[in-house]
Every structure is written in C-alpha cells, then in structure tokens.
Design a protein around this motif. Sequence first.
Motif, PDB file in Angstrom:
ATOM      1  N   ASP A 163       9.778 -21.930 -10.179  1.00 22.01           N
ATOM      2  CA  ASP A 163       9.771 -20.779  -9.098  1.00 22.01           C
ATOM      3  C   ASP A 163       8.939 -21.394  -7.695  1.00 22.01           C
ATOM      4  OD1 ASP A 163      11.557 -19.303 -10.452  1.00 22.01           O
ATOM      5  OD2 ASP A 163       9.988 -17.834 -10.961  1.00 22.01           O
ATOM      6  N   THR A 164       7.812 -21.882  -8.058  1.00 16.25           N
ATOM      7  CA  THR A 164       7.033 -22.318  -6.997  1.00 16.25           C
ATOM      8  C   THR A 164       7.543 -23.277  -6.146  1.00 16.25           C
ATOM      9  OG1 THR A 164       5.147 -21.509  -8.164  1.00 16.25           O
ATOM     10  CG2 THR A 164       4.669 -22.891  -6.274  1.00 16.25           C
ATOM     11  N   MET A 165       8.090 -24.230  -6.870  1.00 10.86           N
ATOM     12  CA  MET A 165       8.869 -25.499  -6.330  1.00 10.86           C
ATOM     13  C   MET A 165      10.055 -24.805  -5.516  1.00 10.86           C
ATOM     14  SD  MET A 165       9.360 -28.989  -7.392  1.00 10.86           S
ATOM     15  CE  MET A 165       9.252 -30.430  -6.199  1.00 10.86           C
ATOM     16  N   VAL A 166      10.681 -24.214  -5.942  1.00  5.72           N
ATOM     17  CA  VAL A 166      12.170 -23.595  -5.331  1.00  5.72           C
ATOM     18  C   VAL A 166      11.659 -22.943  -4.123  1.00  5.72           C
ATOM     19  CG1 VAL A 166      13.839 -21.775  -5.475  1.00  5.72           C
ATOM     20  CG2 VAL A 166      13.657 -23.331  -7.545  1.00  5.72           C
ATOM     21  N   ASN A 167      10.497 -22.126  -4.253  1.00  6.74           N
ATOM     22  CA  ASN A 167      10.246 -21.486  -3.100  1.00  6.74           C
ATOM     23  C   ASN A 167       9.669 -22.535  -2.031  1.00  6.74           C
ATOM     24  OD1 ASN A 167      10.630 -19.109  -4.424  1.00  6.74           O
ATOM     25  ND2 ASN A 167       8.634 -18.640  -4.709  1.00  6.74           N
ATOM     26  N   THR A 168       9.252 -23.519  -2.239  1.00  6.99           N
ATOM     27  CA  THR A 168       8.725 -24.619  -1.543  1.00  6.99           C
ATOM     28  C   THR A 168       9.696 -25.512  -0.900  1.00  6.99           C
ATOM     29  OG1 THR A 168       6.734 -24.672  -3.000  1.00  6.99           O
ATOM     30  CG2 THR A 168       6.701 -26.207  -1.208  1.00  6.99           C
ATOM     31  N   VAL A 169      10.673 -26.221  -1.826  1.00  2.35           N
ATOM     32  CA  VAL A 169      11.793 -27.107  -1.313  1.00  2.35           C
ATOM     33  C   VAL A 169      12.989 -26.781  -1.538  1.00  2.35           C
ATOM     34  CG1 VAL A 169       9.815 -28.975  -1.673  1.00  2.35           C
ATOM     35  CG2 VAL A 169      11.537 -28.643  -3.538  1.00  2.35           C
ATOM     36  N   GLY A 170      13.262 -25.497  -2.175  1.00  2.00           N
ATOM     37  CA  GLY A 170      14.572 -25.267  -2.201  1.00  2.00           C
ATOM     38  C   GLY A 170      15.166 -25.739  -3.571  1.00  2.00           C
ATOM     39  N   HIS A 171      16.471 -24.968  -3.671  1.00  2.00           N
ATOM     40  CA  HIS A 171      16.840 -25.017  -5.239  1.00  2.00           C
ATOM     41  C   HIS A 171      17.380 -26.452  -5.579  1.00  2.00           C
ATOM     42  CE1 HIS A 171      19.528 -24.180  -8.711  1.00  2.00           C
ATOM     43  NE2 HIS A 171      18.720 -23.238  -8.767  1.00  2.00           N
ATOM     44  N   ARG A 172      18.050 -26.919  -4.748  1.00  2.00           N
ATOM     45  CA  ARG A 172      18.900 -28.508  -4.996  1.00  2.00           C
ATOM     46  C   ARG A 172      17.637 -29.775  -5.272  1.00  2.00           C
ATOM     47  NH1 ARG A 172      21.363 -31.385  -7.728  1.00  2.00           N
ATOM     48  NH2 ARG A 172      22.231 -33.344  -7.051  1.00  2.00           N
ATOM     49  N   ALA A 173      16.846 -29.364  -4.527  1.00  2.00           N
ATOM     50  CA  ALA A 173      15.576 -30.536  -4.443  1.00  2.00           C
ATOM     51  C   ALA A 173      14.945 -30.248  -5.736  1.00  2.00           C
ATOM     52  CB  ALA A 173      14.876 -30.370  -3.175  1.00  2.00           C
ATOM     53  N   THR A 174      14.717 -28.892  -6.028  1.00  2.00           N
ATOM     54  CA  THR A 174      13.994 -28.716  -7.206  1.00  2.00           C
ATOM     55  C   THR A 174      14.733 -29.126  -8.561  1.00  2.00           C
ATOM     56  OG1 THR A 174      12.939 -26.942  -6.088  1.00  2.00           O
ATOM     57  CG2 THR A 174      12.631 -26.815  -8.685  1.00  2.00           C
ATOM     58  N   GLU A 175      16.044 -28.950  -8.402  1.00  2.00           N
ATOM     59  CA  GLU A 175      16.823 -29.034  -9.671  1.00  2.00           C
ATOM     60  C   GLU A 175      16.811 -30.789  -9.827  1.00  2.00           C
ATOM     61  OE1 GLU A 175      20.976 -27.570 -10.583  1.00  2.00           O
ATOM     62  OE2 GLU A 175      21.143 -28.926  -9.244  1.00  2.00           O
ATOM     63  N   MET A 176      16.676 -31.575  -8.934  1.00  2.00           N
ATOM     64  CA  MET A 176      16.667 -32.976  -8.955  1.00  2.00           C
ATOM     65  C   MET A 176      15.074 -33.297  -9.576  1.00  2.00           C
ATOM     66  SD  MET A 176      18.813 -35.667  -6.795  1.00  2.00           S
ATOM     67  CE  MET A 176      18.457 -34.906  -5.372  1.00  2.00           C
ATOM     68  N   ALA A 222       7.834 -37.085  -0.029  1.00  2.00           N
ATOM     69  CA  ALA A 222       7.367 -35.826  -0.036  1.00  2.00           C
ATOM     70  C   ALA A 222       7.498 -34.833   1.079  1.00  2.00           C
ATOM     71  CB  ALA A 222       6.212 -35.683  -0.696  1.00  2.00           C
ATOM     72  N   LEU A 223       7.277 -35.655   2.350  1.00  2.00           N
ATOM     73  CA  LEU A 223       7.693 -34.923   3.653  1.00  2.00           C
ATOM     74  C   LEU A 223       8.953 -34.622   3.798  1.00  2.00           C
ATOM     75  CD1 LEU A 223       6.059 -34.093   6.278  1.00  2.00           C
ATOM     76  CD2 LEU A 223       6.480 -36.345   7.103  1.00  2.00           C
ATOM     77  N   LYS A 224       9.909 -35.749   3.475  1.00  2.00           N
ATOM     78  CA  LYS A 224      11.221 -35.461   3.881  1.00  2.00           C
ATOM     79  C   LYS A 224      11.709 -34.289   3.225  1.00  2.00           C
ATOM     80  CE  LYS A 224      15.308 -38.405   3.932  1.00  2.00           C
ATOM     81  NZ  LYS A 224      15.907 -39.653   3.195  1.00  2.00           N
ATOM     82  N   ILE A 225      11.363 -33.983   1.874  1.00  2.00           N
ATOM     83  CA  ILE A 225      11.963 -32.814   1.197  1.00  2.00           C
ATOM     84  C   ILE A 225      11.271 -31.569   1.303  1.00  2.00           C
ATOM     85  CG2 ILE A 225      13.188 -34.208  -0.620  1.00  2.00           C
ATOM     86  CD1 ILE A 225      11.180 -32.570  -2.463  1.00  2.00           C
ATOM     87  N   GLY A 226       9.943 -31.762   2.409  1.00  2.00           N
ATOM     88  CA  GLY A 226       9.210 -30.404   2.462  1.00  2.00           C
ATOM     89  C   GLY A 226       8.278 -30.094   1.308  1.00  2.00           C
ATOM     90  N   LEU A 227       7.998 -31.112   0.432  1.00  2.00           N
ATOM     91  CA  LEU A 227       6.774 -30.947  -0.367  1.00  2.00           C
ATOM     92  C   LEU A 227       5.641 -30.758   0.110  1.00  2.00           C
ATOM     93  CD1 LEU A 227       6.535 -30.417  -3.628  1.00  2.00           C
ATOM     94  CD2 LEU A 227       6.639 -32.913  -3.923  1.00  2.00           C
ATOM     95  N   VAL A 228       5.464 -31.630   1.164  1.00  2.00           N
ATOM     96  CA  VAL A 228       4.179 -31.497   2.114  1.00  2.00           C
ATOM     97  C   VAL A 228       4.602 -31.301   3.199  1.00  2.00           C
ATOM     98  CG1 VAL A 228       3.011 -32.922   0.433  1.00  2.00           C
ATOM     99  CG2 VAL A 228       4.167 -34.071   2.240  1.00  2.00           C
TER     100      VAL A 228
END
Length: 279
Positions: free
Chosen positions: A168-181, A194-200
């Motif tokens: 959930d925390t990751m979905v809230n951070t980078v969205g569903h699709r990026a988290t799924e992968m 990480a910057l590109k997907i918004g993880l940082v």
Amino acid sequence: GHAAARRAPALVAQRSSSSTSQKIKVDFDQSSGVAVMHMQSPPVNSLSLEFLTDVCIALEKLEMDKSCRGLVVTSSQPKVFSAGLDILDMYGKSPEHCAEFWKAVQEMWLKFYGSNMITIAAVNGSSPAGGCLLSMTCDYRIMADNPRYSIGLNETKLGIVAPFWFKDTMVNTVGHRATEMALQLGLLYSPAEALKIGLVDQLVHEDQVLTTATETMTKWLAIPDHARQLTKSMMRKPTIDKLAANREADVNNFVKFITKDSIQKSLGMYLEMLKRRKA
Ligand code: CO8
C-alpha cells in the motif's frame, strides 16, 4: 548532549540539543524546529528489534515535543541508508521472537507514516526492502545520485512477500502499475530509475543530500502546520487504519509465514549469498 553542556552557555543548550542512544543520534535545532535523526547502527543500519525500538522511542519523543515541526532521517553509515529488516531477527528464531519483532516493524511504520511532523528522508546510500519502506513513510525523499546505490522492495528476491501495508505504501508513492512490476520482480532501482518512477523526489550529489533536505524543509515549514497535518492525515489515514485495525492478524500471518521450513531455507540461502558476495 555533553559537548554542548561543556561549552556551557545556557542559550546554546536551549537552542539546540542532541540526544544519543547508542544507535540513534538526534540533533534538534530549536530555532528552526527541525530535528535530524542519524541512524548509526553498524555496519548497515539493519532494522533489528533493538534498533527499531530505539528508533520508535526517539520518534515518539520528537512527536510529543510541540516545538519540533520537522524531521530529517539520514544515515551515519557510509554507502547505506538502511539494509532493511534485520534478517537475523527472522532466521532461526522462535515464533515468539518473530512476533515481537514484527510488532516493532508495525510500530515503526505506523509512527512514521502517521507522523504529524514534516518528514524528509535524506537517502545517502542503498535502501533495500525495509529501508525503502522507511524512506517511503516520509513526506519527501532526496537520494544521493550515485549509481552504485539502489532502492526498492526486493522481498521476492529473498523468497518472501512484502506485506499488504508495504505494498500500500508503495502504491501510494509510485502508483499501481509501477508497484505491480516492482514487487513481483523484487526490483532494486538505481537513483536515476527511482527518480523516473517517482520513488524518490530529487537526486543530488552525495555531499549535498543533507543540506538539500534542510533547504527543502524550509519550503514545507512555510505551510501552516494545521492545514498540512490534516491534509497528510486525509491522504494516509485509510492506509494506516487498514493495518491499525488488523495488527494481530498481521502478526499471526507473518509468524506463520516466516517460520515455514521452505521460507527459512530461502532466508538461509540469501544470507549465504550475502556472505559469498563479500568474498
Ligand atoms: N539483515 C542482517 N544482516 C545484514 C543485512 C540485513 N538486512 N544486510 C546486510 N547484512 C550483513 C551482511 O550479511 C554482512 O554481514 P557480515 O559482515 O557478517 O558478512 C554485513 O551486514 C555487511 O553487509 P555487506 O558486506 O553486504 O555490506 P555492503 O556495504 O557491501 O552492502 C547492502 C550493503 C547493499 C545493504 C547489502 O548488505 C545488502 O544488499 N543487504 C541485504 C539487503 C536486503 O535484501 N534486505 C532485505 C531485508 S527483508 C526486509 O526488509 C522486509 C521483509 C519483509 C518481511 C515479509 C515477510 C512476510
């Protein structure tokens, strides 16, 4: 702390304070209302039961201090922000120990994700698994732009599964699709990825991570606390409530899973791999 006391002036002692448990150093600057928490649990700030307990106590103290409005979390260990959960607390341990450990992991997440303070992660090194989780609980992440570092939830690579609240925390951070992968492949991202997907949120040179965090903090401090806190809570409360209402079941799930022979075997192999990699 002692150094400040020796230099004496009461004024200095009032404006800033430093408190240190063995593995946590907190510098609090009263004039700005910002604390910096340095994780210093050698070699790699792995989140052991003991260390998690220290972190939670330090956070709680700051949370209760109404003059503390912002918190920067960073590492004193070279090259590593945090190696994530201490695998030795999950390997070859009794169900009782595993349960205690997991409660402490939950506690850390609940406290950080629900913090009323502005929290900024100054990610000055690698940040796998639980380290990535800790950084994702913060409001903003600044990472050192060093391609040798990586960040992500790599649990599947250890043969274990990130719990729903990590997800959930990751979905809230980078969205569903990026988290799924990311979760299925157990991806560890370079800072640029990480910057590109918004993880940082931002990359800076390693020497600039902490100063950039302080500068960024100024921007966040300009927002009235009350409005910002209610907004943060509005965004995060549903996610927090999901775990808060199910802590015991989550502990039981974890213990049942982690004590399985097959899972213990995977963890053992992973530990071996960590040691071999070193040689
Ligand atoms: N736990 C315990 N010990 C660790 C850990 C850890 N997470 N990470 C590293 N260590 C140990 C190493 O084994 C090594 O020990 P020793 O000196 O005795 O050989 C020592 O720390 C130093 O490590 P390195 O030599 O590897 O240090 P480097 O600077 O080369 O690398 C890294 C640092 C990148 C952090 C590297 O150590 C690494 O990749 N570590 C593993 C990180 C990892 O995969 N962590 C996952 C932990 S699991 C988790 O956080 C979530 C679990 C969710 C549970 C869900 C179940 C239901």
